[in-house]
Design an enzyme around this catalytic site. Structure first.
Site, PDB file in Angstrom:
ATOM      1  N   LYS A 162      11.382  -5.447  -4.884  1.00  0.00           N
ATOM      2  CA  LYS A 162      10.327  -4.747  -5.468  1.00  0.00           C
ATOM      3  C   LYS A 162      10.994  -3.665  -6.512  1.00  0.00           C
ATOM      4  CE  LYS A 162       6.218  -2.907  -6.211  1.00  0.00           C
ATOM      5  NZ  LYS A 162       5.156  -3.499  -6.785  1.00  0.00           N
ATOM      6  N   LYS A 237       7.396   7.301  -8.727  1.00  0.00           N
ATOM      7  CA  LYS A 237       7.968   7.089  -7.375  1.00  0.00           C
ATOM      8  C   LYS A 237       8.897   5.840  -7.502  1.00  0.00           C
ATOM      9  CE  LYS A 237       5.965   4.571  -3.749  1.00  0.00           C
ATOM     10  NZ  LYS A 237       4.997   4.326  -2.757  1.00  0.00           N
TER      11      LYS A 237
HETATM   12  P1  NAD Z   1      -3.702   4.943  -2.688  1.00  0.00           P
HETATM   13  O1  NAD Z   1      -3.445   6.081  -2.808  1.00  0.00           O
HETATM   14  O2  NAD Z   1      -4.802   4.454  -3.470  1.00  0.00           O
HETATM   15  O3  NAD Z   1      -3.830   4.413  -1.149  1.00  0.00           O
HETATM   16  C1  NAD Z   1      -3.215   4.810  -0.077  1.00  0.00           C
HETATM   17  C2  NAD Z   1      -3.835   5.156   1.023  1.00  0.00           C
HETATM   18  O4  NAD Z   1      -3.389   5.537   2.331  1.00  0.00           O
HETATM   19  C3  NAD Z   1      -5.040   6.178   0.777  1.00  0.00           C
HETATM   20  O5  NAD Z   1      -6.442   5.716   0.906  1.00  0.00           O
HETATM   21  C4  NAD Z   1      -4.780   7.135   1.666  1.00  0.00           C
HETATM   22  O6  NAD Z   1      -5.711   8.014   2.364  1.00  0.00           O
HETATM   23  C5  NAD Z   1      -4.171   6.511   2.725  1.00  0.00           C
HETATM   24  N1  NAD Z   1      -3.322   7.247   3.821  1.00  0.00           N
HETATM   25  C6  NAD Z   1      -2.526   8.305   3.527  1.00  0.00           C
HETATM   26  N2  NAD Z   1      -1.924   8.433   4.547  1.00  0.00           N
HETATM   27  C7  NAD Z   1      -2.177   7.983   5.657  1.00  0.00           C
HETATM   28  C8  NAD Z   1      -1.958   8.006   7.025  1.00  0.00           C
HETATM   29  N3  NAD Z   1      -1.264   8.737   7.520  1.00  0.00           N
HETATM   30  N4  NAD Z   1      -2.952   7.033   7.933  1.00  0.00           N
HETATM   31  C9  NAD Z   1      -3.823   6.250   7.184  1.00  0.00           C
HETATM   32  N5  NAD Z   1      -3.908   6.228   5.869  1.00  0.00           N
HETATM   33  C10 NAD Z   1      -3.375   7.100   5.268  1.00  0.00           C
HETATM   34  O7  NAD Z   1      -2.361   4.130  -3.049  1.00  0.00           O
HETATM   35  P2  NAD Z   1      -2.527   2.451  -3.636  1.00  0.00           P
HETATM   36  O8  NAD Z   1      -2.435   2.362  -5.103  1.00  0.00           O
HETATM   37  O9  NAD Z   1      -3.532   1.536  -2.791  1.00  0.00           O
HETATM   38  O10 NAD Z   1      -0.815   2.071  -3.130  1.00  0.00           O
HETATM   39  C11 NAD Z   1      -0.643   2.011  -1.890  1.00  0.00           C
HETATM   40  C12 NAD Z   1       0.988   1.380  -2.009  1.00  0.00           C
HETATM   41  O11 NAD Z   1       0.921  -0.018  -2.586  1.00  0.00           O
HETATM   42  C13 NAD Z   1       1.948   2.206  -2.340  1.00  0.00           C
HETATM   43  O12 NAD Z   1       3.105   2.210  -1.675  1.00  0.00           O
HETATM   44  C14 NAD Z   1       2.062   1.813  -3.915  1.00  0.00           C
HETATM   45  O13 NAD Z   1       3.333   2.056  -4.289  1.00  0.00           O
HETATM   46  C15 NAD Z   1       2.019   0.424  -3.625  1.00  0.00           C
HETATM   47  N6  NAD Z   1       1.359  -0.254  -4.805  1.00  0.00           N
HETATM   48  C16 NAD Z   1       0.308   0.182  -5.506  1.00  0.00           C
HETATM   49  C17 NAD Z   1       0.101  -0.789  -6.612  1.00  0.00           C
HETATM   50  C18 NAD Z   1      -1.161  -0.383  -7.358  1.00  0.00           C
HETATM   51  O14 NAD Z   1      -1.327  -1.026  -8.443  1.00  0.00           O
HETATM   52  N7  NAD Z   1      -1.943   0.587  -7.035  1.00  0.00           N
HETATM   53  C19 NAD Z   1       0.721  -2.140  -6.885  1.00  0.00           C
HETATM   54  C20 NAD Z   1       1.740  -2.607  -6.162  1.00  0.00           C
HETATM   55  C21 NAD Z   1       2.137  -1.570  -5.122  1.00  0.00           C
END
Ligand code: NAD
Length: 290
Positions: A162, A237
């Site tokens: 990744k 990040k």
């Molecule tokens: P986001 O911030 O929208 O979602 C993360 C969620 O986790 C939030 O709703 C938050 O409230 C929740 N959270 C935080 N701490 C928590 C805890 N202790 N217990 C329960 N819930 C908790 O982020 P996202 O865009 O959904 O990304 C999530 C992951 O996926 C990240 O690691 C990101 O790097 C990865 N990612 C994102 C994308 C993208 O396009 N957004 C693509 C590939 C990978």
């Protein structure tokens, strides 16, 4: 299958929704007050995880993953799979996998590529690290949430894949944005630029599938005022994770280093926080050569 899903943000919510649509029972938890159609919300991560055959986490970073893992590993059923789909550092992925395996669970680090569009359409690519048995248990769910799952190796291998992928993405997005800004200054129409590059050797996912120019190419965050999508701070990040990994593996990654510095400047000093990572284009538009 009974699934616990922790972290229902931009990515987690549509992934969980696809699992319920496929007939799985999903119990979810998120720190924020969210609801997802078909998902029963629990009061804590432990409650969402305790009876599950598979727990999926989709969280912001490795520190949060470690904290959630410490909460859920002791309550999970022996033999259940713990599938972390977040993008985190390789060390956190390996540490969590070790604790989970010691507790009799089947850990898989399975970060994804494809963004919110892929999460919604069920067309993500999963890159997974873990044992054959753990991968086999998670594979049917990868099939629902994605179009492809590659078993990359042992614990941490998914995160390694990744980080390398996203280093390429950060670099190509910057290259695409700076080329559009140069094309503007040369008086080249953006649509013509897209028509040429998207079918020529400069093509990439950044240009073809996620074009940073509004009104050009397929629908993308650029057409929605650069609302994420994939936020610039998440790109930063991932680039930082790539540089941390390059440092510890003694790898020479000058383009990754330059992309990290540009996203750092953009997010921390140029208003990029909260914008999509393709908002590098308006950032370049405003600038001259200095
Ligand atoms: P986001 O911030 O929208 O979602 C993360 C969620 O986790 C939030 O709703 C938050 O409230 C929740 N959270 C935080 N701490 C928590 C805890 N202790 N217990 C329960 N819930 C908790 O982020 P996202 O865009 O959904 O990304 C999530 C992951 O996926 C990240 O690691 C990101 O790097 C990865 N990612 C994102 C994308 C993208 O396009 N957004 C693509 C590939 C990978």
């Amino acid at each position: 299958m009974k699934i616990g899903f922790i972290g229902l943000g931009n990515m987690g919510a549509p992934m969980a929704a696809n699992l319920t649509k496929a007939g799985h029972e999903v119990v979810g938890f998120d720190m924020a007050d969210v609801s997802v159609e078909g998902v029963t919300m629990a009061a804590s991560g432990a409650e969402a995880a305790k009876d599950a055959d598979v727990v999926i986490t989709m969280l912001p970073n490795g520190q949060i993953l470690r904290a959630v893992a410490d909460e859920i590993i002791p309550v999970m059923k022996k033999g259940a799979a713990f599938v972390d789909c977040s993008t985190v550092d390789v060390d956190s992925a390996r540490a969590v996998a070790e604790k989970a395996a010691a507790a009799g669970l089947l850990p898989v680090d399975a970060p994804v590529s494809g963004g919110v569009g892929g999460a919604t359409a069920g067309t993500l690519t999963f890159m997974a690290g873990g044992s054959d048995e753990a991968f086999a248990k998670a594979a049917p769910l990868f099939e629902i949430m994605g179009q492809k799952a590659v078993h990359c190796g042992e614990a941490g291998a998914g995160q390694a894949a990744k980080i390398c992928n996203n280093m390429i993405l950060g670099v190509t997005m910057i290259a695409t944005c700076e080329a559009f800004a140069l094309a503007d200054k040369l008086g080249l129409d953006r649509q013509k630029m897209f028509d040429v590059v998207s079918t020529s050797s400069g093509y990439s996912w950044s240009m073809n599938a996620y074009c940073p120019a509004p009104g050009v190419g397929p629908q993308s965050p650029a057409d929605n005022d650069y609302q994420p999508g994939f936020a610039a701070e998440l790109m930063l990040k991932d680039l930082r994770l790539s540089q941390q990994a390059a440092e510890s593996a003694d790898a020479d990654t000058p383009m990754g280093k330059a992309a990290t510095a540009l996203y750092e400047q953009f997010v921390e000093h140029e208003g990029g926080q909260g914008m999509d990572f393709s908002a590098m284009l308006p950032r370049f538009e405003k600038r001259g050569r200095d």
